[in-house]
Design an enzyme around this catalytic site. Sequence first.
Site, PDB file in Angstrom:
ATOM      1  N   GLU A 169       0.856  -1.184   0.000  1.00 30.81           N
ATOM      2  CA  GLU A 169       0.000   0.000   0.000  1.00 30.81           C
ATOM      3  C   GLU A 169       0.890   1.231   0.000  1.00 30.81           C
ATOM      4  OE1 GLU A 169      -2.430  -0.443   3.491  1.00 30.81           O
ATOM      5  OE2 GLU A 169      -3.806  -1.809   2.489  1.00 30.81           O
TER       6      GLU A 169
ATOM      7  N   HIS B 260      -7.194   2.115   1.977  1.00 33.83           N
ATOM      8  CA  HIS B 260      -7.286   1.563   3.335  1.00 33.83           C
ATOM      9  C   HIS B 260      -7.974   2.552   4.283  1.00 33.83           C
ATOM     10  CE1 HIS B 260      -5.219  -1.571   6.130  1.00 33.83           C
ATOM     11  NE2 HIS B 260      -6.403  -1.228   6.581  1.00 33.83           N
TER      12      HIS B 260
END
Length: 200
Positions: free
Chosen positions: A147, A166
């Site tokens: 990420e 996220h």
Amino acid sequence: PGHQMAVSPDTEYFPADWLGAELSGATLGIVGMGTIGYKVAERAKAFEMKILYHNRNQRNKEEESAVGAVYCKKIDDLLHQSDFVLLSVNLTPQTHKLIGKRELELMKPTATLINISRGLVVDQDALVEALQNKIIKAAALDVTYPEPLPRDHPLLKLKNVIITPHIGSATKKTRRLMMENMVESIQAGLSGRPIPNEVL
């Protein structure tokens, strides 16, 4: 795509045949019926969805009945029947790449995979292949690995994928509660008391 179409300077009309998937009456398969999975089930019940779930342990009958959930001992049964598959598990050695090529091929070609747990729960190479070859219809990912994804990652180029950074728990109230719980846990640990919300 709908947002892009609505704001694009090139848009002259909205196509009348652009149809989405119906939630009411659809089957939601929840993999990981812990606290978060159960909260999702409560919300899905309000949409009159059929709820299947797979978990290490079956919930008690009262909890199942409250949300209308049916337990699937085998994940394969859940994958076969679900229109939407929601992943809500902790990342452990047992859940690492829990969803791979075999599992994706068990899903309906009209199904959507939703991952709100951790990126490594899904074999992303297998997911790219499944999405490109229409093995499944779509994916909605709040988590990836890493990420953020490298900017040339194929998942970023697919039109049947929605990726968010996220942010599933990203509200001011939730983040404040998370910090308050963390402080409470630190204070309990330092004073020798049982730690609330301990993850075992």
